[in-house]
Design an enzyme around this catalytic site. Structure first.
Site, mmCIF file in Angstrom:
data_model
loop_
_atom_site.group_PDB
_atom_site.id
_atom_site.type_symbol
_atom_site.label_atom_id
_atom_site.label_comp_id
_atom_site.label_asym_id
_atom_site.label_seq_id
_atom_site.Cartn_x
_atom_site.Cartn_y
_atom_site.Cartn_z
ATOM 1 N N GLU A 1 2.368 5.076 -4.173
ATOM 2 C CA GLU A 1 2.342 6.014 -5.325
ATOM 3 C C GLU A 1 3.627 6.846 -5.370
ATOM 4 O O GLU A 1 4.038 7.160 -6.478
ATOM 5 C CB GLU A 1 1.110 6.923 -5.213
ATOM 6 C CG GLU A 1 -0.211 6.184 -5.348
ATOM 7 C CD GLU A 1 -0.545 5.290 -4.140
ATOM 8 O OE1 GLU A 1 -0.088 5.638 -3.037
ATOM 9 O OE2 GLU A 1 -1.210 4.271 -4.323
ATOM 10 N N ASP B 1 0.833 -1.214 0.000
ATOM 11 C CA ASP B 1 0.000 0.000 0.000
ATOM 12 C C ASP B 1 0.867 1.264 0.000
ATOM 13 O O ASP B 1 2.073 1.210 0.250
ATOM 14 C CB ASP B 1 -0.900 -0.029 1.245
ATOM 15 C CG ASP B 1 -2.008 1.021 1.213
ATOM 16 O OD1 ASP B 1 -2.322 1.538 0.122
ATOM 17 O OD2 ASP B 1 -2.567 1.319 2.281
ATOM 18 N N ASP C 1 -9.261 2.858 -2.723
ATOM 19 C CA ASP C 1 -10.328 3.293 -1.818
ATOM 20 C C ASP C 1 -11.596 3.744 -2.537
ATOM 21 O O ASP C 1 -11.892 4.943 -2.610
ATOM 22 C CB ASP C 1 -9.819 4.405 -0.904
ATOM 23 C CG ASP C 1 -8.612 3.958 -0.103
ATOM 24 O OD1 ASP C 1 -8.326 2.745 -0.085
ATOM 25 O OD2 ASP C 1 -7.950 4.823 0.498
HETATM 26 O O1 MIG Z 1 -4.394 6.203 4.133
HETATM 27 O O2 MIG Z 1 -3.942 1.070 5.707
HETATM 28 O O3 MIG Z 1 -6.099 1.834 0.171
HETATM 29 O O4 MIG Z 1 -7.038 -0.299 1.694
HETATM 30 O O5 MIG Z 1 -7.145 0.037 4.481
HETATM 31 C C1 MIG Z 1 -5.106 5.004 4.135
HETATM 32 C C2 MIG Z 1 -5.156 1.760 5.751
HETATM 33 C C3 MIG Z 1 -4.149 3.858 4.044
HETATM 34 C C4 MIG Z 1 -5.241 2.885 2.136
HETATM 35 C C5 MIG Z 1 -5.634 1.592 1.481
HETATM 36 C C6 MIG Z 1 -6.675 0.909 2.315
HETATM 37 C C7 MIG Z 1 -6.133 0.656 3.701
HETATM 38 C C8 MIG Z 1 -5.722 1.975 4.333
HETATM 39 N N1 MIG Z 1 -4.726 2.651 3.486
#
Ligand code: MIG
Length: 636
Positions: free
Chosen positions: A309, A306, A419
């Site tokens: 980007e 995660d 999201d």
């Molecule tokens: O700023 O880890 O897309 O699936 O649950 C949010 C918390 C950070 C974004 C991910 C989401 C995840 C969440 N993350």
């Protein structure tokens, strides 16, 4: 046929695996304006433009402007131009099929009939690019040629086709145990539970909170005994903390991205202040990838990457400037303009464009500013993990998918689409993103079923589970603070049980069709035009999809609907399924037909001469008998 055209001095993104000698001049049918940094083509009225992977809006991308610029964008509304991924491949379906891959790691703007309805204009921030142009007789052939250029897609383990439950966040062992127990007691199958950032110690990658998960190895084993795999998240930013070995080692070895002064760049995400590993360097990938081994050693065999980007809540430098500029402000004397100016200044801290120009990588031995290679970051984080798994667990398939991506990453992992929200429009969007992802090699993909942001409703979750019945990644995920979204939380237990069991009965078909697409560089989920390229009506259909070679699906995606119109390009057998052993069969003639579908019914269409094998459902894939216990046929 694929041709390559080289302009300027392009950065090698490593998206392609085949070397093609460059052709001279410009690709036929395209106009190149190097000074204007533009690539243009005139579109015929009936041309359809597919592609761009994970973006907003429909299958046909005409009529909007999209920007490839990987962004942590939690609002997937139709006015957005960028989401998390950059998949710069377009497929233009007219009398013949043309594809174009704009292989450049910086920002690219695709104006697809936005400024002028009949003009397709691609603008590059830097006109240093490898352009790959595909000519083919039909869309399936164009995709096959393109996929041969970019290499074979990632294959997940079989259990990854089972149902997964996720939520930000299950706080400790007891909560996870309760989720699994609740699914088991409800008689609903499940194969995986995802661990979000709270399993870590202070959001530090490759650590585990001793308080919340005191014995992750033991717990992983316990869950495996239940047929459940635990899938932890890994974030891109490494917490700055003395004594945290990952940070210490990264600093000592010069593995982090640098600022203008050659110091380790400081940004902030969930752990607070972080450094960003320079995944563009092979030795950094090797190092970071090996760290996943700490979790493999505990018995973990799946991960989601995660924030790659990378997301940037703020940079240390800009935060100082903004805080400084707020010093003189006084609430008693502040006028409304100053109030808005202040709010804007604070808001501008998130994912600030200028911050992405303030740190550096070393790529192929050259120092390079981040924004020039921005769209490669998530790709290379996931590649780090994928390459490490090939070293550390060569005989095992490890589940891996990522939020940010670029073409090329499909060789190392899948993607989830980030999201989304618990909206009906996002149910449809999740379906429409799939074929576009397949075109670029991302076969293992899925959205957060039920929606991540906002509160779900029972009917939305049911329809979403039905619509995604064939989606390879089949995961229910929701955000902290939203309504609980596990299937067992709602009243219609029997419906949920039937849908999830149906998924398991379909897994052998899903897996077979997936593997065929993987091996033959084909589509797993495709628009109808791929099966019926000469059917003008089929080309326009945006809400029905072909799954493998035998099936068409027509999901219901509007609230309170008890049926929908379906376009049949040929005679098909409708299976209106309530459960594996409870369905109606009806042969339907070509044309438009209204097909009833109550909330507990899924519409699956079997093509002529094909058959659909169904297995006996099981509580997890490990208990699944892959032999068909029943076969539904449509022998003309
Ligand atoms: O700023 O880890 O897309 O699936 O649950 C949010 C918390 C950070 C974004 C991910 C989401 C995840 C969440 N993350």
């Amino acid at each position: 046929m694929i041709q390559r055209f080289v302009f300027g001095n392009p950065i090698d993104t490593e998206a392609v695996v085949k070397t093609i000698a460059p052709s001279e001049g410009a690709p036929e049918g395209w106009e190149i304006d190097e000074a204007g940094r533009q690539i243009k083509r005139n579109l015929n009225a009936s041309d359809i433009v597919y592609g761009l992977g994970e973006t907003v809006r429909g299958l046909n991308k005409r009529g909007w402007q999209y920007i490839s610029n990987n962004t942590d964008e939690p609002h997937h509304t139709e006015d957005r131009r960028s989401l998390y991924a950059s998949q710069n491949f377009l497929l233009i379906l007219g009398d013949s099929t043309h594809g174009i891959f704009v292989d450049t790691p910086g920002r690219v703007t695709f104006d697809i009939g936005y400024t002028k309805p009949d003009d397709l204009v691609i603008t590059l921030d830097d006109f240093d690019v490898n352009l790959y142009v595909v000519e083919a007789g039909d869309p399936a052939e164009a995709v096959r040629e393109f996929r041969q250029l970019i290499g074979k897609s990632y294959i997940p383990p079989r259990w990854a086709f089972g149902f997964g439950q996720s939520r930000w966040s299950y706080m400790n062992e007891a909560e996870v145990r309760d989720v699994v127990k609740s699914y088991r007691e409800a008689g609903m199958p499940i194969d995986s539970v995802y661990l979000d950032i709270d399993y870590m110690d202070s959001y530090k990658d490759f650590t585990v909170s001793e308080e919340r998960f005191p014995d992750l190895a033991g717990f992983t084993k316990e869950m495996r005994g239940e047929g459940v795999h635990l899938v932890p998240i890994i974030d891109a930013g490494v917490k700055m903390e003395n004594g945290y070995d990952v940070c210490d080692e990264g600093k000592a070895k010069g593995y982090f991205c640098k600022d203008e002064n050659g110091e380790d760049f400081v940004g902030a995400v969930w752990p607070g202040k972080v450094h960003f590993p320079d995944f563009l360097k092979p030795e950094v990938r090797e190092w970071f990838g090996s760290l996943y081994g700490r979790l493999l050693d505990l018995g973990i065999d799946g991960f989601w990457n995660d924030m790659n980007e990378p997301a940037l809540f703020y940079s240390q430098k800009r935060l100082k400037e903004v805080l400084g500029s707020l010093q003189g402000l006084d609430a008693d004397t502040m006028d409304i303009d100053s109030f808005f100016a202040m709010a804007e200044r604070v808001g501008s801290l998130f994912n600030n464009k200028e911050d992405y120009k303030s740190f550096y990588h070393t790529y192929h031995g050259q120092k390079i500013r981040h924004d020039k290679v921005h769209n490669l970051y998530g790709f290379n984080m996931t590649r780090a993990a994928g390459e490490a798994f090939a070293r550390m667990a060569p005989d095992k398939r490890i589940l891996l998918f990522s939020r940010a991506s670029y073409i090329g990453m499909h060789r190392y992992g899948g993607v989830w689409t980030g999201d989304n929200s618990s909206w009906w429009s996002h149910l449809l969007l999740s379906m429409q993103q799939q074929p576009a992802l397949n075109m670029c090699g991302f076969l293992f993909a899925g959205s957060d079923i039920g929606g991540f942001n906002c509160d779900v409703t029972e009917d939305l979750l049911i329809r979403w589970l039905e619509a995604d019945l064939f989606t390879p990644l089949y995961r229910n995920h929701s955000a902290k603070g939203t309504r609980r979204q596990e299937a067992y939380q709602f009243g219609s237990q029997e419906t949920f049980r039937n849908i999830l069991n149906l998924r398991y009965a379909l897994i052998p078909y899903i897996y077979h069709a997936f593997m065929k697409a993987q091996q033959e560089d084909g589509m797993y989920i495709s628009p109808l035009s791929f099966g019926f390229p000469h059917d003008a009506r089929a080309r326009q259909v945006e809400d029905q999809f072909l799954i493998g070679e035998a099936l068409m699906i027509a999901p219901v995606y509007t609230q309170n609907a008890t049926g929908r119109y379906v376009y049949l390009p040929e005679r098909m057998k409708l299976l209106r399924m309530r459960a594996v052993d409870d369905y109606d069969e009806e042969v339907l003639e070509p044309g438009d037909t209204y097909v009833p579908a109550a909330l507990n019914e899924v519409l699956i269409f079997l093509r002529q001469g094909k058959s659909l094998p169904l297995s006996e459902p099981a509580e997890s894939t490990s208990a699944l008998d892959w032999n068909a216990s029943r076969v539904i046929r449509f022998d003309d």
